[in-house]
Design an enzyme around this catalytic site. Structure first.
Site, PDB file in Angstrom:
ATOM      1  N   HIS A  91     -21.349  -9.021 -11.227  1.00 42.42           N
ATOM      2  CA  HIS A  91     -20.550  -9.769 -11.706  1.00 42.42           C
ATOM      3  C   HIS A  91     -19.145  -9.775 -10.675  1.00 42.42           C
ATOM      4  CE1 HIS A  91     -22.430  -9.557 -15.847  1.00 42.42           C
ATOM      5  NE2 HIS A  91     -22.941 -10.727 -15.118  1.00 42.42           N
ATOM      6  N   GLU A  94     -16.231  -7.518 -11.774  1.00 49.12           N
ATOM      7  CA  GLU A  94     -16.356  -6.229 -12.073  1.00 49.12           C
ATOM      8  C   GLU A  94     -16.462  -5.322 -10.715  1.00 49.12           C
ATOM      9  OE1 GLU A  94     -19.442  -6.213 -14.998  1.00 49.12           O
ATOM     10  OE2 GLU A  94     -18.455  -7.851 -16.339  1.00 49.12           O
ATOM     11  N   HIS A 205     -21.505  -2.013 -13.377  1.00 46.25           N
ATOM     12  CA  HIS A 205     -20.820  -3.052 -13.765  1.00 46.25           C
ATOM     13  C   HIS A 205     -19.238  -2.352 -14.570  1.00 46.25           C
ATOM     14  CE1 HIS A 205     -23.634  -6.544 -14.679  1.00 46.25           C
ATOM     15  NE2 HIS A 205     -24.310  -5.547 -13.893  1.00 46.25           N
ATOM     16  N   GLU A 297     -21.962   0.712 -17.244  1.00 41.36           N
ATOM     17  CA  GLU A 297     -20.407   0.071 -17.263  1.00 41.36           C
ATOM     18  C   GLU A 297     -19.645   1.552 -17.151  1.00 41.36           C
ATOM     19  OE1 GLU A 297     -20.026  -2.933 -18.189  1.00 41.36           O
ATOM     20  OE2 GLU A 297     -22.065  -3.721 -18.889  1.00 41.36           O
TER      21      GLU A 297
END
Length: 405
Positions: A91, A94, A205, A297
């Site tokens: 992404h 990100e 991410h 994440e």
């Protein structure tokens, strides 16, 4: 046991971290596409004996998806040596994974001659680093974006982590049918994943703080636990990251004021149990290759300020190393014919677990937790062989298999 492991690991890594030359504060900046390529080229030129750069394809707008390889024999698959990868910036907004991968590349190379542990790791592992899967999206993103979407998608306005065909394979469609709408970035990753003998991988991410493991989806795409046949392995390798990270496994909300202050025990979550994602890359890795991939994440803010990058690096650097080292856990071996030639695409089968296949030279790696396993080896045109192997924590168990026609 995990807390003891975490403490021991940090003590060990702290012991050799003193030998690492400190980086200039000017290094901790955001790198746009040109700066990112220049950074990678500088690492390659400074350490040509252990690095190689190559492209796996191009983005919609024609930017090369560049990989930096680190190995004692770059460009060569060595029999018995596992291959691992990190993928960042899927992404485009990100961004912290992109910066961490760049800093990891230099950290490993700078310490190859200085630190025996890192040298041993590089000598026995082929490492592939893709800092940016979505360079077009990155160029549109904005520093300081906390939870926005500008730059998230590629230049065709497609979310690349909803674009893989993995989830539809589970519904019975053919590869051709499910790949028709794959974006150029997605196709590049699919081809790279399928043709390479990757053992372990992480997709980096931002937007939360947790290690997320497959499956990301299930029939009906409902929010519930969706376990693979290797759920124990995925939980273990996810903890190898979260428990070594400085903050990921702490109690309390992972990111206060986000997602209703969600908390994750041990800093890990099953993907579909968190929220279902159809067409995700980690499920594709597991279903269509030998690779065990998780999604990390790494920042509550999607595009943190540059002044925070150093802190993120300190949070993650030992966890990034520890995770990749899990490729050396379980069983490895070589499958040969009666003349001693390696047999490619032989099936390594364990009851109620995913089948992996041998690489072009007949070698294979299979991440497993300690225990005793019966392994069945099959190949087209050969009589199958079964072997019993005991796996420990100390080092991977090795087996050699000869198949007869």
């Amino acid at each position: 046991m995990w807390k003891v492991f975490q403490i021991c690991f940090l003590l060990i890594t702290a012991a050799y971290s003193a030998s690492v030359a400190s980086s200039s504060s000017n290094d901790f900046v955001h790198h746009n596409y040109d700066a990112m390529i220049a950074f990678m080229e500088k690492v390659r030129s400074d350490y040509p004996h252990i690095t190689r750069m190559y492209s796996i394809g191009k983005s919609v707008q024609g930017r090369s998806l560049m990989v930096l390889e680190i190995s004692d024999n770059p460009g060569i698959h060595e029999v018995g040596e596992p291959e691992v990868k990190y993928v960042g910036n899927m992404h485009g907004n990100e961004v912290i994974g992109r910066e961490l991968i760049l800093h990891l590349s230099r950290y490993l190379c700078k310490n190859y001659e200085k630190d025996a542990e890192i040298r041993r790791f590089i000598d026995n592992t082929r490492i592939h680093l893709l800092p940016s899967m979505n360079p077009d999206g990155y160029e549109r993103a904005i520093e300081g974006d906390a939870q926005g979407v500008r730059g998230r998608r590629n230049a065709n306005n497609i979310d690349l982590n909803r674009n893989f065909p993995d989830f539809v394979y589970r519904y019975g469609r053919t590869a051709e049918e499910s790949s028709k709408n794959a974006e150029p970035e997605t196709r590049a990753l699919m081809n790279w994943i399928v043709r390479s003998p990757f053992v372990i991988s992480a997709n980096l991410h931002g937007g939360s703080l947790v290690a997320n493991y497959p499956y990301d989806t299930n029939p009906g795409s409902v929010r519930r636990y969706s376990a693979t046949n290797d759920d124990d392995v995925f939980r273990f390798i996810s903890k190898s990251y979260s428990l070594t990270h400085r903050r990921m496994a702490k109690s309390g909300p992972a990111c206060p004021h986000q997602r209703d202050g969600e908390s994750f025990k041990d800093g890990i979550t099953n993907g579909a149990n968190w929220y279902p994602v159809n067409g995700g890359m980690q499920d594709f890795n597991y279903k269509r290759s030998n690779c065990f991939e998780i999604t990390l994440e790494l920042s509550c803010v999607k595009y943190p300020l540059a002044k925070e990058i150093r802190s993120f690096w300190e949070d993650n650097k030992y966890a990034m190393l520890n995770f990749l080292k899990q490729a050396h856990r379980g069983v490895k071996g070589v499958v040969r014919d009666e003349k001693g030639s390696g047999i490619p695409n032989a099936r390594i089968m364990i009851e109620d677990r995913k089948t992996v296949t041998t690489a072009k030279d007949g070698d294979f790696w299979r991440i497993l937790l300690p225990g005793t396993y019966t392994i069945r080896v099959e190949a087209e045109g050969y009589e199958p062989v079964e072997k019993t192997v005991t796996v420990t924590n100390e080092k991977p168990s090795e087996i050699s298999v000869t198949l007869r026609r």
